[in-house]
Design a protein around this motif. Structure first.
Motif, PDB file in Angstrom:
ATOM      1  N   PHE A  88      21.656 -31.955 -33.947  1.00  0.00           N
ATOM      2  CA  PHE A  88      22.960 -32.644 -34.108  1.00  0.00           C
ATOM      3  C   PHE A  88      23.843 -32.103 -33.139  1.00  0.00           C
ATOM      4  CE2 PHE A  88      27.297 -34.410 -35.545  1.00  0.00           C
ATOM      5  CZ  PHE A  88      26.957 -35.308 -35.712  1.00  0.00           C
ATOM      6  N   LEU A  89      24.516 -31.454 -32.350  1.00  0.00           N
ATOM      7  CA  LEU A  89      24.795 -31.252 -31.596  1.00  0.00           C
ATOM      8  C   LEU A  89      24.098 -30.647 -30.588  1.00  0.00           C
ATOM      9  CD1 LEU A  89      27.126 -27.454 -33.474  1.00  0.00           C
ATOM     10  CD2 LEU A  89      27.731 -30.305 -33.307  1.00  0.00           C
ATOM     11  N   GLY A  90      22.854 -30.619 -30.193  1.00  0.00           N
ATOM     12  CA  GLY A  90      22.695 -30.115 -29.074  1.00  0.00           C
ATOM     13  C   GLY A  90      22.865 -29.372 -28.749  1.00  0.00           C
ATOM     14  N   TYR A  91      23.261 -28.309 -29.365  1.00  0.00           N
ATOM     15  CA  TYR A  91      23.033 -27.172 -28.053  1.00  0.00           C
ATOM     16  C   TYR A  91      22.964 -25.897 -30.028  1.00  0.00           C
ATOM     17  CZ  TYR A  91      27.913 -27.551 -29.863  1.00  0.00           C
ATOM     18  OH  TYR A  91      29.368 -27.848 -30.593  1.00  0.00           O
ATOM     19  N   LYS A  92      22.381 -24.649 -29.638  1.00  0.00           N
ATOM     20  CA  LYS A  92      21.570 -23.841 -30.708  1.00  0.00           C
ATOM     21  C   LYS A  92      23.827 -23.336 -30.889  1.00  0.00           C
ATOM     22  CE  LYS A  92      17.436 -22.320 -29.918  1.00  0.00           C
ATOM     23  NZ  LYS A  92      16.937 -20.831 -29.267  1.00  0.00           N
TER      24      LYS A  92
ATOM     25  N   GLY B 140      26.319 -20.552 -31.661  1.00  0.00           N
ATOM     26  CA  GLY B 140      26.775 -19.619 -31.087  1.00  0.00           C
ATOM     27  C   GLY B 140      26.237 -20.150 -30.170  1.00  0.00           C
ATOM     28  N   ALA B 141      26.049 -20.935 -28.881  1.00  0.00           N
ATOM     29  CA  ALA B 141      26.151 -21.252 -27.137  1.00  0.00           C
ATOM     30  C   ALA B 141      27.469 -21.132 -27.147  1.00  0.00           C
ATOM     31  CB  ALA B 141      24.907 -22.630 -26.937  1.00  0.00           C
ATOM     32  N   GLN B 142      28.503 -22.508 -28.221  1.00  0.00           N
ATOM     33  CA  GLN B 142      29.315 -22.391 -27.782  1.00  0.00           C
ATOM     34  C   GLN B 142      30.312 -22.688 -28.563  1.00  0.00           C
ATOM     35  OE1 GLN B 142      28.684 -26.804 -25.211  1.00  0.00           O
ATOM     36  NE2 GLN B 142      30.483 -27.455 -26.693  1.00  0.00           N
ATOM     37  N   PHE B 143      32.082 -23.318 -28.729  1.00  0.00           N
ATOM     38  CA  PHE B 143      32.683 -23.343 -29.849  1.00  0.00           C
ATOM     39  C   PHE B 143      32.645 -25.093 -30.356  1.00  0.00           C
ATOM     40  CE2 PHE B 143      34.245 -19.761 -28.538  1.00  0.00           C
ATOM     41  CZ  PHE B 143      34.000 -18.623 -29.988  1.00  0.00           C
ATOM     42  N   THR B 144      32.279 -25.447 -31.717  1.00  0.00           N
ATOM     43  CA  THR B 144      32.464 -27.119 -31.340  1.00  0.00           C
ATOM     44  C   THR B 144      34.481 -27.020 -31.883  1.00  0.00           C
ATOM     45  OG1 THR B 144      30.007 -26.814 -32.030  1.00  0.00           O
ATOM     46  CG2 THR B 144      31.383 -28.342 -32.825  1.00  0.00           C
ATOM     47  N   PRO B 145      34.618 -28.237 -31.272  1.00  0.00           N
ATOM     48  CA  PRO B 145      35.713 -28.799 -31.513  1.00  0.00           C
ATOM     49  C   PRO B 145      36.078 -29.506 -32.887  1.00  0.00           C
ATOM     50  CG  PRO B 145      34.754 -29.408 -29.356  1.00  0.00           C
ATOM     51  CD  PRO B 145      33.065 -28.964 -30.075  1.00  0.00           C
ATOM     52  N   HIS B 146      36.627 -29.162 -32.971  1.00  0.00           N
ATOM     53  CA  HIS B 146      37.095 -29.896 -34.745  1.00  0.00           C
ATOM     54  C   HIS B 146      36.845 -31.324 -35.226  1.00  0.00           C
ATOM     55  CE1 HIS B 146      39.815 -31.443 -38.666  1.00  0.00           C
ATOM     56  NE2 HIS B 146      38.619 -30.369 -39.122  1.00  0.00           N
ATOM     57  N   ALA B 147      36.743 -32.819 -34.465  1.00  0.00           N
ATOM     58  CA  ALA B 147      36.580 -33.413 -34.407  1.00  0.00           C
ATOM     59  C   ALA B 147      34.770 -33.680 -34.855  1.00  0.00           C
ATOM     60  CB  ALA B 147      36.912 -34.624 -33.439  1.00  0.00           C
ATOM     61  N   GLU B 148      34.018 -32.923 -33.891  1.00  0.00           N
ATOM     62  CA  GLU B 148      33.095 -32.991 -33.728  1.00  0.00           C
ATOM     63  C   GLU B 148      31.970 -32.004 -35.563  1.00  0.00           C
ATOM     64  OE1 GLU B 148      29.332 -33.961 -31.838  1.00  0.00           O
ATOM     65  OE2 GLU B 148      31.007 -34.942 -31.781  1.00  0.00           O
ATOM     66  N   LEU B 149      32.595 -30.901 -35.349  1.00  0.00           N
ATOM     67  CA  LEU B 149      32.583 -30.641 -36.733  1.00  0.00           C
ATOM     68  C   LEU B 149      32.230 -31.200 -37.867  1.00  0.00           C
ATOM     69  CD1 LEU B 149      32.137 -28.069 -39.029  1.00  0.00           C
ATOM     70  CD2 LEU B 149      34.802 -28.097 -38.489  1.00  0.00           C
ATOM     71  N   LEU B 150      34.106 -31.766 -38.030  1.00  0.00           N
ATOM     72  CA  LEU B 150      33.674 -33.041 -39.042  1.00  0.00           C
ATOM     73  C   LEU B 150      32.222 -34.306 -38.759  1.00  0.00           C
ATOM     74  CD1 LEU B 150      37.695 -33.436 -39.848  1.00  0.00           C
ATOM     75  CD2 LEU B 150      36.259 -31.930 -40.625  1.00  0.00           C
TER      76      LEU B 150
ATOM     77  N   SER C 121      34.464 -19.250 -38.150  1.00  0.00           N
ATOM     78  CA  SER C 121      33.809 -19.200 -39.460  1.00  0.00           C
ATOM     79  C   SER C 121      33.489 -21.058 -39.708  1.00  0.00           C
ATOM     80  CB  SER C 121      34.716 -18.529 -40.646  1.00  0.00           C
ATOM     81  OG  SER C 121      35.795 -19.802 -39.858  1.00  0.00           O
ATOM     82  N   SER C 122      33.426 -21.536 -38.888  1.00  0.00           N
ATOM     83  CA  SER C 122      33.545 -23.101 -38.579  1.00  0.00           C
ATOM     84  C   SER C 122      32.516 -23.335 -37.822  1.00  0.00           C
ATOM     85  CB  SER C 122      35.156 -23.703 -37.907  1.00  0.00           C
ATOM     86  OG  SER C 122      36.229 -24.214 -38.820  1.00  0.00           O
ATOM     87  N   GLU C 123      31.840 -22.512 -36.634  1.00  0.00           N
ATOM     88  CA  GLU C 123      30.639 -22.718 -36.775  1.00  0.00           C
ATOM     89  C   GLU C 123      29.800 -22.355 -37.942  1.00  0.00           C
ATOM     90  OE1 GLU C 123      29.985 -22.993 -33.594  1.00  0.00           O
ATOM     91  OE2 GLU C 123      32.201 -23.993 -33.088  1.00  0.00           O
ATOM     92  N   ALA C 124      29.480 -20.327 -38.144  1.00  0.00           N
ATOM     93  CA  ALA C 124      29.285 -20.353 -39.423  1.00  0.00           C
ATOM     94  C   ALA C 124      28.736 -21.796 -41.231  1.00  0.00           C
ATOM     95  CB  ALA C 124      29.521 -19.025 -39.854  1.00  0.00           C
ATOM     96  N   VAL C 125      30.109 -21.932 -40.532  1.00  0.00           N
ATOM     97  CA  VAL C 125      29.728 -23.200 -42.131  1.00  0.00           C
ATOM     98  C   VAL C 125      28.701 -24.185 -42.347  1.00  0.00           C
ATOM     99  CG1 VAL C 125      31.701 -24.751 -41.125  1.00  0.00           C
ATOM    100  CG2 VAL C 125      31.868 -24.334 -43.551  1.00  0.00           C
ATOM    101  N   MET C 126      28.540 -25.117 -40.851  1.00  0.00           N
ATOM    102  CA  MET C 126      27.791 -25.740 -40.331  1.00  0.00           C
ATOM    103  C   MET C 126      26.113 -25.633 -40.800  1.00  0.00           C
ATOM    104  SD  MET C 126      28.929 -27.337 -37.372  1.00  0.00           S
ATOM    105  CE  MET C 126      29.044 -26.073 -35.992  1.00  0.00           C
ATOM    106  N   GLN C 127      25.934 -24.196 -40.128  1.00  0.00           N
ATOM    107  CA  GLN C 127      24.247 -23.677 -41.429  1.00  0.00           C
ATOM    108  C   GLN C 127      25.148 -23.182 -43.054  1.00  0.00           C
ATOM    109  OE1 GLN C 127      22.206 -23.695 -39.184  1.00  0.00           O
ATOM    110  NE2 GLN C 127      21.239 -23.435 -40.796  1.00  0.00           N
ATOM    111  N   VAL C 128      25.631 -23.048 -43.364  1.00  0.00           N
ATOM    112  CA  VAL C 128      26.287 -23.294 -44.886  1.00  0.00           C
ATOM    113  C   VAL C 128      25.754 -24.452 -45.199  1.00  0.00           C
ATOM    114  CG1 VAL C 128      27.649 -21.869 -46.040  1.00  0.00           C
ATOM    115  CG2 VAL C 128      27.414 -20.825 -44.915  1.00  0.00           C
ATOM    116  N   LEU C 129      26.582 -25.637 -44.797  1.00  0.00           N
ATOM    117  CA  LEU C 129      26.408 -26.696 -45.025  1.00  0.00           C
ATOM    118  C   LEU C 129      24.717 -26.818 -45.002  1.00  0.00           C
ATOM    119  CD1 LEU C 129      29.842 -27.991 -44.304  1.00  0.00           C
ATOM    120  CD2 LEU C 129      29.107 -27.836 -46.340  1.00  0.00           C
ATOM    121  N   TYR C 130      24.405 -26.557 -44.176  1.00  0.00           N
ATOM    122  CA  TYR C 130      22.841 -27.296 -43.957  1.00  0.00           C
ATOM    123  C   TYR C 130      22.182 -26.835 -44.890  1.00  0.00           C
ATOM    124  CZ  TYR C 130      18.191 -28.149 -41.782  1.00  0.00           C
ATOM    125  OH  TYR C 130      16.744 -28.712 -42.174  1.00  0.00           O
ATOM    126  N   ASP C 131      21.761 -25.127 -45.346  1.00  0.00           N
ATOM    127  CA  ASP C 131      21.232 -24.723 -46.245  1.00  0.00           C
ATOM    128  C   ASP C 131      21.530 -25.430 -47.757  1.00  0.00           C
ATOM    129  OD1 ASP C 131      20.950 -23.160 -44.368  1.00  0.00           O
ATOM    130  OD2 ASP C 131      21.980 -20.953 -45.159  1.00  0.00           O
TER     131      ASP C 131
END
Length: 859
Positions: free
Chosen positions: A41-45, A47-57, A138-148
């Motif tokens: 979805f993001l186009g990067y792994k 841990g490669a960079q930090f994700t802005p809040h809007a993109e997280l949502l 934690s807002s990077e990790a939560v994306m993997q948690v939600l995917y799981d």
């Protein structure tokens, strides 16, 4: 040639637009067709960079859209900067249609709704991420948690969801998160630079930790002063989960922390809650040991003060815990640690991801035990409340506005209360005197019984002195609400009748309350609500005066500080005058008395020279490097959110170029000012004060001025003779054990202790108070009393300690010390606030004093 070049550019732009449109449509089509991993979805792994809040949502929305019948996205509010606050509610297909049944079942188990709760229903596990904005892993990790959680191929997770509803808050603090992420993504090197010297590992002031007003949201759970917290707690109380986990970061040279917590544990944590801390630790150990990851337990992070995302849920029946990953703002994408290893963002994500799964697993596999103990927790709270006191009483004679703010706080926290139906004499602890003796309960007094589901929370918040098993604690050690709100209150060992009718209050009272044109309106000066009323009148160009002396009018006694709003002088407002005064009183939550005459039956008349005109002050505050960000935020929030009064913020980087002549009041929040005020700038500041300016110096700013010429505040000097005598009596005193260093430091500490401050309430700085004020002291002040030309308005004398931990050395320094006062300097005034009356915005009783400093002193 120019036209040809322009045409080529237009064609290139059009081609780029078509390519972008095609890519966007392709991504949308792909997203609509299948569930994407974060990387897809993001186009990067991750841990490669930090994700802005809007993109997280956007990814959160993608996940929930691909999980119909299993995930529900709920927007529960917005931040001060208008970013959305959302949670995802997750269950398996069988449970999802019964989410409301699960929610109501929890409230029934807690006794907060009528009906019998069922322990066979799923439990609720709430996971909160990124309360500190620059702890952004934690807002990077939560994306993997939600995917799981959404992935039907993850059989483990799907099995756990049979017994568990999971609520995920992907980012509690979006404003702080984006402040950090946007800065980091702007300054980071394109190739990873792990050197701690690199720019990307040094956040500029104020950093991303805090919310918009620079408040630490992790210290606001109990007090709910911030918009984000109020909205989150409203939703939290609709669910009351059995488990709550809060995900954090600490310094980059640390490893990983999970439960069990360090001591001190608060005495009111149950044996089961203490035991389950170890159970959760066991689940995490399995995951961390399997991967050979380093971690620690039982250190640093205690379970004592109710302010946190682990303790506040615990006092609301949950198993609350904190997870701390080494990293934080300095860590960036990669950080070279002192041990020679490089800590990567990907590693940090993996650790939080594993802890999240372990928490869900523990909730699911210990489901039966959790729901049984959850029900028992609240049943015991309602039928067998703990502690010496079984009733808490707030006198009806307290300031109506302050009492209203207090009951609103109780309502937000689901704390039940009633009103005394009649006068009753009994024995109880008097918070004002600090003694147990005879007390009289009057009709309409607010009565809070411990025989209710939330009695543990009540005990924690109201107990005069909480039991502290270890002085090495993480935060403040006293916070009793009667002191915080400045209310006349009692704690009673017996169960009191609270069946009285709810009192009604009128905004306008007095002999001329119903008259079309009263001579004047009088407003007592007792609380923040009254300061708010004054500030709103001034902004509406209503002329206001205040009484410097006590007086009596139409059978009512009025203390110094009383606001006097006369028709004379406000003729320009015409018929709007009465409407404005009454409307603003109603809006501010204060009561005004309408009187027929300017004659006082005793004391000074309303036209006396001791009645002073209040000029609307133009106020500025200093912010920027050198100033404590949270201290500045407390001032900023006070004016903007609590008063709604204009405030100009002056940056330390250009302060020396600002002409202060346009400002009446300048506020220096806590900080270190040596780089802000060199000799030349300090002379300019003094010249401004001498010319009529009012300077308010708070905490560290007051300490800075205490060493400067012309300022009367001075630190006490050490008694060299006494030190020599002590060394002579014990020549081995300086032989210290290295292992005792931490405890020896505690001797100098003041861990948020409550002290009785003696007041000179004839001075405008203390108008509205009695002869004492309870301050939440966090530093050994150790100041001498002001000499000639100064006013020692608030001092701590001997035996003034009330509650909380104060080290032995600090306690000596907090004896016969100056706390707050004022100094006349030329035509102006310097107000010294050695103690911060705006601390975390929850110490309500201090706000009037700050209002005095801004609006009354020097008028």
């Amino acid at each position: 040639m120019h036209l040809f070049t322009s045409g080529r550019r237009l064609l290139s732009l059009f081609a780029a637009f078509l390519l972008l449109s095609f890519t966007s449509r392709a991504q949308t089509t792909d997203a609509a067709g299948s569930l994407l991993t974060p990387e897809q979805f993001l186009g990067y792994k991750l841990g490669a960079q930090f994700t802005p809040h809007a993109e997280l949502l956007r990814y959160v929305a993608h996940i929930t859209a691909h999980s119909p019948g299993r995930m529900k996205l709920v927007r529960y509010g917005s931040t001060y900067e208008k970013r959305p606050l959302e949670v995802v509610q997750i269950a398996n297909a069988e449970t999802f249609g019964r989410l409301e049944d699960v929610r109501h079942n929890n409230l029934k188990l807690a006794g907060l709704e009528s009906g019998s709760g069922q322990r066979q229903m799923p439990g609720v596990c709430w996971l909160s991420y990124n309360v500190h904005g620059n702890e952004a892993v934690s807002s990077e990790a939560v994306m993997q948690v939600l995917y799981d959680l959404a992935n039907p191929q993850d059989q483990q997770m799907q099995d756990w969801l049979k017994n568990t509803v999971v609520i995920v808050d992907p980012c509690i603090n979006p404003d702080g998160h984006d402040r950090y992420v946007n800065w980091y993504n702007r300054v980071r090197n394109q190739s990873v630079n792990a050197s701690p010297d690199s720019w990307e590992h040094h956040e500029p002031w104020p950093g991303g930790r805090y919310n918009h007003y620079y408040f630490d949201l992790n210290r606001d759970w109990a007090w709910q002063t911030q918009q984000e917290t109020k909205q989150r707690i409203a939703l939290y109380n609709q669910w009351l989960p059995e488990v709550h986990a809060d995900f954090h970061e600490m310094g980059p040279n640390n490893t990983y922390y999970f439960s069990p917590a360090a001591k001190p544990y608060h005495a009111d944590l149950t044996a089961w809650q203490r035991k389950f801390q170890g159970v959760l630790g066991d689940y995490n150990k399995v995951a961390f040991d399997k991967n050979n990851w380093l971690y620690f337990t039982r250190e640093v992070y205690d379970l004592y003060a109710p302010t946190y995302g682990d303790t506040w849920p615990s006092f609301n029946g949950a198993i609350g815990m904190t997870y701390e990953q080494g990293g934080g703002g300095p860590a960036g994408v990669a950080y070279a640690r002192l041990d020679g290893d490089t800590l990567t963002l990907a590693q940090r994500i993996a650790h939080h991801h594993a802890a999240s799964r372990a928490t869900i697993q523990a909730t699911a596999e210990r489901h039966d035990d959790l729901l049984r103990e959850f029900q028992t927790y609240f049943a015991n709270a309602a039928s067998k409340p703990q502690g010496e006191f079984k009733s808490y009483v707030m006198a009806a004679g307290n300031d109506p506005g302050q009492l209203r703010a207090f009951t609103q706080y109780l309502d937000r926290n689901q704390i039940r209360y009633g009103y005394a139906p009649k006068r009753t004499k009994t024995r109880g602890f008097n918070y004002t005197t600090g003694k147990t003796g005879d007390v009289t309960i009057e009709p309409r007094d607010v009565v809070i019984s411990m025989y209710q589901p939330k009695s543990t929370l009540v005990k924690v918040l109201f107990e005069p002195k909480s039991q502290l098993e270890d002085s090495l604690t993480y935060d403040i050690t006293s916070w009793a609400l009667p002191y915080a709100f400045g209310l006349k209150s009692y704690a009673v060992a017996g169960r009191l009748d609270a069946s009285g009718s709810t009192p009604t209050t009128a905004t306008v009272k007095g002999s001329a309350a119903t008259a079309d044109r009263p001579y004047a309106y009088l407003a007592r000066w007792n609380s923040l609500q009254d300061v708010r009323f004054l500030s709103r009148l001034l902004q509406q160009k209503v002329k206001v005066r205040y009484a410097e002396k006590a007086f009596e009018s139409e059978g009512q006694q009025y203390a110094p500080g009383t606001l006097i709003i006369t028709r004379t002088g406000n003729e320009g407002l015409g018929n709007r005058f009465d409407q404005l005064v009454r409307a603003q009183a109603d809006s501010a939550g204060t009561t005004v008395m309408a009187v027929k005459s300017g004659f006082s039956t005793s004391g000074r008349d309303l036209g006396s020279s001791s009645v002073h005109f209040v000029k609307q002050p133009t106020v500025a505050v200093v912010a920027g490097p050198g100033v404590d960000a949270t201290a500045f935020g407390e001032v900023w929030h006070f004016f903007e959110q609590q008063l709604g009064y204009p405030l100009t913020v002056l940056g330390t980087d250009y302060l020396s170029r600002v002409s202060l002549n346009k400002y009446d009041v300048l506020i220096l929040p806590n900080g270190g000012y040596s780089d802000v005020y060199n000799d030349r700038n300090l002379e300019n500041l003094k010249a401004w004060v001498r010319d009529g300016g009012r300077l308010i110096a708070m905490e560290g700013a007051a300490k800075f001025l205490s060493s400067k010429k012309d300022f009367l505040l001075k630190s006490k000097t050490a008694d060299s003779t006494a030190i020599k005598k002590e060394l002579k009596a014990n020549p081995y005193r300086l032989l210290r054990r290295y292992g005792d260093a931490e405890r020896e430091e505690a001797e100098d500490a003041v861990q948020g202790s409550i002290y009785r401050v003696q007041l000179d309430n004839t001075h405008p700085l203390a108008f509205g108070y009695g002869d004492t004020y309870f301050a939440l002291v966090r530093n050994p002040l150790n100041y001498s009393f002001l000499g000639k030309g100064g006013w020692n308005v608030g001092v701590i004398k001997k035996n003034s300690y009330s509650a909380g931990f104060t080290g032995t050395k600090a306690r000596k320094e907090l004896t016969d010390t100056f706390v707050v006062g004022a100094q006349d300097l030329g035509r102006g005034t310097v107000v010294y606030l050695g103690d911060n009356p705006l601390f975390r915005a929850f110490w309500q009783s201090g706000k009037l004093m700050f209002g005095n400093a801004v609006f009354l002193v020097g008028q």
